[in-house]
Design an enzyme around this catalytic site. Structure first.
Site, short mmCIF file in Angstrom:
data_model
loop_
_atom_site.label_atom_id
_atom_site.label_comp_id
_atom_site.label_asym_id
_atom_site.label_seq_id
_atom_site.Cartn_x
_atom_site.Cartn_y
_atom_site.Cartn_z
N HIS A 96 0.84 -1.21 0.00
CA HIS A 96 0.00 0.00 0.00
C HIS A 96 0.87 1.25 0.00
CE1 HIS A 96 1.15 -0.45 4.20
NE2 HIS A 96 0.80 0.81 4.42
N ASP A 98 0.41 4.83 2.04
CA ASP A 98 -0.40 5.17 3.21
C ASP A 98 -1.63 6.01 2.88
OD1 ASP A 98 1.12 3.76 5.07
OD2 ASP A 98 2.52 5.43 5.33
N HIS A 246 4.77 0.18 0.34
CA HIS A 246 5.52 -0.64 1.28
C HIS A 246 4.66 -1.79 1.81
CE1 HIS A 246 3.62 2.61 3.55
NE2 HIS A 246 3.61 1.82 4.61
N ARG A 261 4.53 6.17 14.49
CA ARG A 261 4.60 6.73 13.14
C ARG A 261 3.98 8.12 13.16
NH1 ARG A 261 1.15 4.19 8.22
NH2 ARG A 261 -0.08 6.09 8.32
C1 SIN Z 1 2.90 1.13 7.91
O1 SIN Z 1 3.04 2.30 8.20
O2 SIN Z 1 2.24 0.77 6.95
C2 SIN Z 1 3.61 0.09 8.78
C3 SIN Z 1 5.05 0.02 8.42
C4 SIN Z 1 5.78 -0.91 9.33
O3 SIN Z 1 5.26 -1.28 10.38
O4 SIN Z 1 6.92 -1.25 9.01
#
Ligand code: SIN
Length: 288
Positions: A96, A98, A246, A261
């Protein structure tokens, strides 16, 4: 400060820089590396307080608030990434970009992990510039006239109930975005559809759209476009959602993985047809 590329097409690690204490000239180099490498990593950092984390992210612009995840009372800008023995899901465990379901999806996300499993829990990042540039010129042109619908109801409804969120009656975001997106800083074109949020290419029939998206998703996931980050404690990843996707691997259950985050607000995605379309057919055809 030293910047070391981690693969030919995406990702670099920055050493010799303390995120909590960055001068303006260092910040300009970091910003430049962020645009060039699409995702940058910092190791050997102290655990950031929420305030320090928020203040680093704010240097890139106004912050974004997650539409579904619980917001810590004192620091609503923080999205706690946490999976453990009792978890029914782990955030980011699928390709995805974000929150692409938002009208103004986040331009970038900055994640620091504080608790790591003994092994596993890597995150893979893929360059959507490379995904676009390795399509044939005819396919690039065709896609450049398309828009896609990005939805979130199917992902978010009930997801955070175990963290105390009651989302009865809540309306989750949906947006229509260009399939090819021009990056406002680099001027490069990036493929902007992803298997988590994108549900349809609007100008096609449902069966055409489903087949084309299936092809694009498998093309985007080619290993040449990727860099895989093995986390160390308090490492930081800062990725550009406008040109990357990612996938956070959830291969460490029942172990715990936790961090914070902070996400930076972006502009509404646009396609600028006057920007030259790059083609890298040599890379594309190597395996055809
Ligand atoms: C995410 O922000 O999608 C999670 C990324 C992660 O946990 O490495």
């Amino acid at each position: 400060m030293h910047i070391k590329p981690l693969s030919a097409l995406i990702g670099a690690e920055i050493t010799g820089s303390n995120i909590e204490n960055i001068s303006e000239s260092e910040f300009l180099l970091i910003e430049e590396a962020f645009t060039k490498y699409q995702v940058i990593f910092f190791r050997d950092q102290d655990k950031l307080s929420p305030e320090a984390h928020i203040s680093f992210a704010k240097r890139f612009g106004e912050l974004h608030y997650h539409p579904a995840a619980p917001r810590p009372e004192k620091h609503p800008e923080i999205f706690v990434i946490h999976a453990h023995k009792e978890s029914k899901f782990a955030d980011g465990n699928g390709w995805h970009s974000d929150v692409s379901c938002d009208i103004q999806p986040p331009l970038g996300s900055c994640l620091q992990l504080h608790v790591l499993p003994p092994i596993g829990g890597d995150t893979i990042f893929a360059s959507m510039y490379s995904a676009f540039e390795t399509l044939s010129p005819n396919m690039q042109k065709f896609l450049s006239n398309m828009t896609a619908t990005h939805e979130s109801e199917h992902l978010y409804r009930g997801r955070y109930a175990e963290r105390g969120i009651n989302d009865e009656g809540k309306v989750y975001p949906t947006a229509k975005h260009p399939v090819v997106r021009t990056h406002p800083k680099s001027g490069r074109q990036a493929l902007y559809v992803n298997p988590s949020f994108t549900t349809k290419i609007n100008e096609l029939s449902l069966s055409e759209s489903t087949s084309l998206l299936k092809f694009l998703y498998s093309h985007q996931q080619r290993p040449e476009f990727q860099v895989r980050f093995r986390w160390s404690q308090n490492a930081i990843a800062l990725w550009d959602n406008r040109c990357t996707q990612h996938f956070a691997l959830w291969d460490y259950w029942p172990n715990e993985r936790k961090g914070n985050r902070v996400t930076i607000k972006g502009e509404q995605p646009f396609y600028n047809h006057t920007v030259a379309i790059e083609s890298n057919l040599r890379l594309s055809q190597r395996h055809d």
